[in-house]
Scaffold this active site. Structure first.
Site: not given
Ligand code: 13P
Length: 217
Positions: A80, A99, A101, A120, A162
């Site tokens: 990535e 990143h 999962h 909020y 993803h």
């Protein structure tokens, strides 16, 4: 390798281990990067290598990138690396990208659902919702383009079928936001089990965003 870079290599490993330890990622999924100082030109950053278990990572396995080019022959950078690079190119204020999962965030993303202002704290990601980018194959420029669009004006987004991306001014800020996004995804999912959550109006979220500006970082 400078002292700072050596320290940042270990910080990338610690952040990757923390994602799994904190339950927002599993196995070799996910990746982490941090920006290195660069006077001009393409961004320089450190990123986790592809497909190596985090508990086996050594500082020298973390890949230093200059733009699209790894500055060492092996191991290879995360598949990535494109969206990490494109985020550093487009967002000068971003110093770290996480990143994962994460299970609840990804469950919503599998329905192509973002997270509206049902709570909020959604404002922690920078706006009145956390968008879900459309699906594209992992590691592609298309996925990177979709992710950048979903991140416009935000520090986090979901990726359909993803996972999620969280960015920040430091590794700890990006990790903390990823943990927060997963908690929000879980609460939203739970609330959806028993009804349709009320969504806070834009004026209220504008007030919250203003109050948060001081400490969101
Ligand atoms: P890497 O091991 O190449 O970082 O890939 C894991 C992943 O999450 C792909 O989206």
């Amino acid at each position: 390798v400078t002292d700072t870079e050596q320290h940042l290599r270990q910080a990338v490993i610690d952040t990757a281990l923390a994602m799994n330890a904190q339950g927002i990622n599993q196995g070799k999924s996910g990746n982490v990067s941090v920006r290195l100082a660069s006077a001009e030109g393409e961004p320089r950053f450190l990123i986790t290598p592809t497909a190596i278990a985090y508990d086996r990572l050594r500082a020298q396995d973390i890949v230093a990138m200059h733009g699209m080019t790894p500055t060492q022959p092996a191991p290879r950078p995360s598949s990535e690396w494109r969206f990490h690079l494109d985020i550093y190119r487009a967002r000068p204020e971003v110093a770290a990208v996480v990143h994962t999962h994460a299970a609840f965030a990804t469950s919503l993303a599998c329905l192509a659902r973002g997270i509206p202002a049902f709570h909020y704290m959604v404002a922690m990601a920078g706006g009145n919702d956390i968008r879900c980018a459309p699906y594209a194959t992992f590691g592609t420029q298309t996925l990177s383009d979709y992710a950048l669009a979903a991140l416009a004006g935000r520090q986090a987004c979901l990726l359909a079928q993803h996972g999620m991306i969280a960015v920040g001014r430091s590794l700890s800020a990006a990790l903390a936001l990823a943990v927060e996004v997963e908690a929000l995804a879980r609460m939203y999912w739970q609330a959806l089990q028993i009804g349709e959550p009320k969504i806070l109006p834009d004026e209220e979220m504008a007030r919250v965003l203003e109050k948060m500006a001081d400490y969101r970082g």
